[in-house]
Design a protein around this motif. Structure first.
Motif, PDB file in Angstrom:
ATOM      1  N   ASP A   1       0.811  -1.220   0.000  1.00  0.00           N
ATOM      2  CA  ASP A   1       0.000   0.000   0.000  1.00  0.00           C
ATOM      3  C   ASP A   1       0.843   1.268   0.000  1.00  0.00           C
ATOM      4  O   ASP A   1       0.377   2.335  -0.421  1.00  0.00           O
ATOM      5  CB  ASP A   1      -0.941   0.005   1.220  1.00  0.00           C
ATOM      6  N   TRP A   2       2.089   1.177   0.476  1.00  0.00           N
ATOM      7  CA  TRP A   2       2.940   2.366   0.510  1.00  0.00           C
ATOM      8  C   TRP A   2       3.220   2.887  -0.898  1.00  0.00           C
ATOM      9  O   TRP A   2       3.457   4.088  -1.103  1.00  0.00           O
ATOM     10  CB  TRP A   2       4.254   2.058   1.233  1.00  0.00           C
ATOM     11  N   LYS A   3       3.169   1.993  -1.896  1.00  0.00           N
ATOM     12  CA  LYS A   3       3.407   2.404  -3.285  1.00  0.00           C
ATOM     13  C   LYS A   3       2.247   3.244  -3.830  1.00  0.00           C
ATOM     14  O   LYS A   3       2.429   4.013  -4.769  1.00  0.00           O
ATOM     15  CB  LYS A   3       3.588   1.155  -4.165  1.00  0.00           C
ATOM     16  N   LYS A   4       1.055   3.080  -3.218  1.00  0.00           N
ATOM     17  CA  LYS A   4      -0.125   3.798  -3.700  1.00  0.00           C
ATOM     18  C   LYS A   4      -0.312   5.143  -3.006  1.00  0.00           C
ATOM     19  O   LYS A   4      -1.290   5.841  -3.262  1.00  0.00           O
ATOM     20  CB  LYS A   4      -1.376   2.934  -3.468  1.00  0.00           C
ATOM     21  N   LEU A   5       0.616   5.489  -2.131  1.00  0.00           N
ATOM     22  CA  LEU A   5       0.452   6.682  -1.315  1.00  0.00           C
ATOM     23  C   LEU A   5       0.352   7.953  -2.154  1.00  0.00           C
ATOM     24  O   LEU A   5      -0.534   8.790  -1.940  1.00  0.00           O
ATOM     25  CB  LEU A   5       1.614   6.788  -0.331  1.00  0.00           C
TER      26      LEU A   5
END
Length: 365
Positions: free
Chosen positions: A248-252
């Motif tokens: 999910d950190w990539k979608k931040l």
């Protein structure tokens, strides 16, 4: 010949300290309620305006723990400066390894609770979510009965039955007209996640009482803060691991751009969720320190009666007939629980006041 030892009236400074104590209790209660309501509303706002990551939302619930650092340093400095003022021998302390294992267990429990809470609030309308969370009182009554030896009374039993009816009404009406973004299947998932989060929360507080009374055998400010700070650190680390592993950190960046109110609003929403939750915990810790863990739960659960009303005002949640009945039942169950707590408190005070107030020593020749 007889000798009487006369006990003088309670000195005024002692009464003044009691008034100051209850003033602090009032301020802690206001802080807990105001910040808990604000944090819950902000959590819903995050998902309402385009936030999608449950791991990000879960992470920020505990990520504000550095706010507690000044209080932690102050409490530890205060303990060192007042240590054994009367040359009393120190109490036997549990081993550091045991304390660390408790921190780890409570931290992982808190991480699981955060994630369940996040799924619940993301899949349910806020008013429905808070009504489901009133089950905390019922779970707390059950856990305190088995873990803390709390007796079941007619009022507690009434509270459990009424709250169960309230939750059952909500469970049978997840397909109601206030559905906005999620199908019935996800609402059911949200319902059970909110229910599981409530059970975990109540279990956490019951075990916390055991920790204070049986393990460290004290509730000093330093001990209470430690038991919040270090589990929060572990919960934050667990949430960070989940954020990385889930990807999910990539979608931040994408989520920030797509947030309806803009990037600044996105960041500030997450920041204030973290801040308000920690301030709410400060209020909770203050109530635990000044009164008891049980009292902090009772005050904290008042938020569950306030938030559904705020949800209608802020998010336009619809109030249909079944939800009104469920809300009234929840209020009834809450008041029954609070009244039982009041009776227990009055009984404790009466037992203390009926104790030996005047000591008499009689000698006869």
């Amino acid at each position: 010949m007889s000798t009487n030892i006369v006990v003088t009236e309670e000195p005024q400074p002692l009464r003044f300290r009691e008034y100051k104590r209850w003033l602090r209790v009032t301020l802690y209660a206001i802080l807990l309620l105001a910040c808990q309501c604000s944090a819950t509303l902000l959590g819903t706002l995050y998902f309402e305006k385009g936030g999608k990551s449950r791991w990000i939302a879960s992470f920020v619930l505990s990520a504000g723990f550095p706010i507690l650092l000044p209080l932690l340093f102050y409490s530890q400095k205060h303990v060192k400066s007042t240590k054994h003022p009367n040359n009393d021998p120190p109490k036997t302390k549990p081993k550091p390894s045991m304390i660390c294992s408790f921190y780890l267990a409570f931290g992982l429990m808190m991480a699981a609770m955060n994630l369940l809470y996040t799924y619940g609030i993301s899949y349910l309308p806020l008013s429905t979510f808070t009504l489901v969370c009133t089950s905390q009182l019922g779970f707390n009554a059950i856990f305190t009965f088995f873990i803390n030896s709390q007796k079941f009374t007619a009022l507690i039993f009434n509270s459990i039955v009424v709250l169960t009816l309230s939750i059952a009404l909500i469970a049978l009406n997840t397909e109601s007209e206030d559905t906005k973004h999620h199908p019935k299947e996800k609402q059911i998932i949200g319902f059970f996640c909110a229910l599981a989060a409530s059970a975990t929360f109540s279990l956490h507080h019951s075990l916390l009482q055991v920790y204070f009374k049986e393990v460290v055998k004290t509730e000093t400010l330093s001990v209470v803060l430690n038991m919040n700070f270090y589990p929060m650190l572990i919960a934050t680390f667990s949430g960070l691991v989940g954020l990385v592993v889930s990807g999910d950190w990539k979608k931040l960046q994408t989520e920030m751009k797509e947030f309806e109110n803009g990037k600044v609003s996105y960041v500030m929403t997450l920041v204030w969720i973290a801040v308000t939750w920690q301030l709410a915990f400060v209020g909770m810790l203050g109530l635990i320190f000044e009164v008891s863990s049980l009292f902090s739960i009772v005050i904290g659960n008042m938020e569950l009666s306030i938030t559904p009303i705020l949800a209608v005002m802020v998010f336009g949640d619809k109030i249909y007939g079944v939800k009104v009945i469920a809300f009234l039942l929840a209020i009834w169950g809450f008041l029954s629980y609070v009244y039982q707590h009041y009776l227990d408190d009055q009984k404790t005070k009466k037992n203390i006041s009926n104790g030996p107030e005047v000591s008499k020593v009689e000698e006869e020749n």
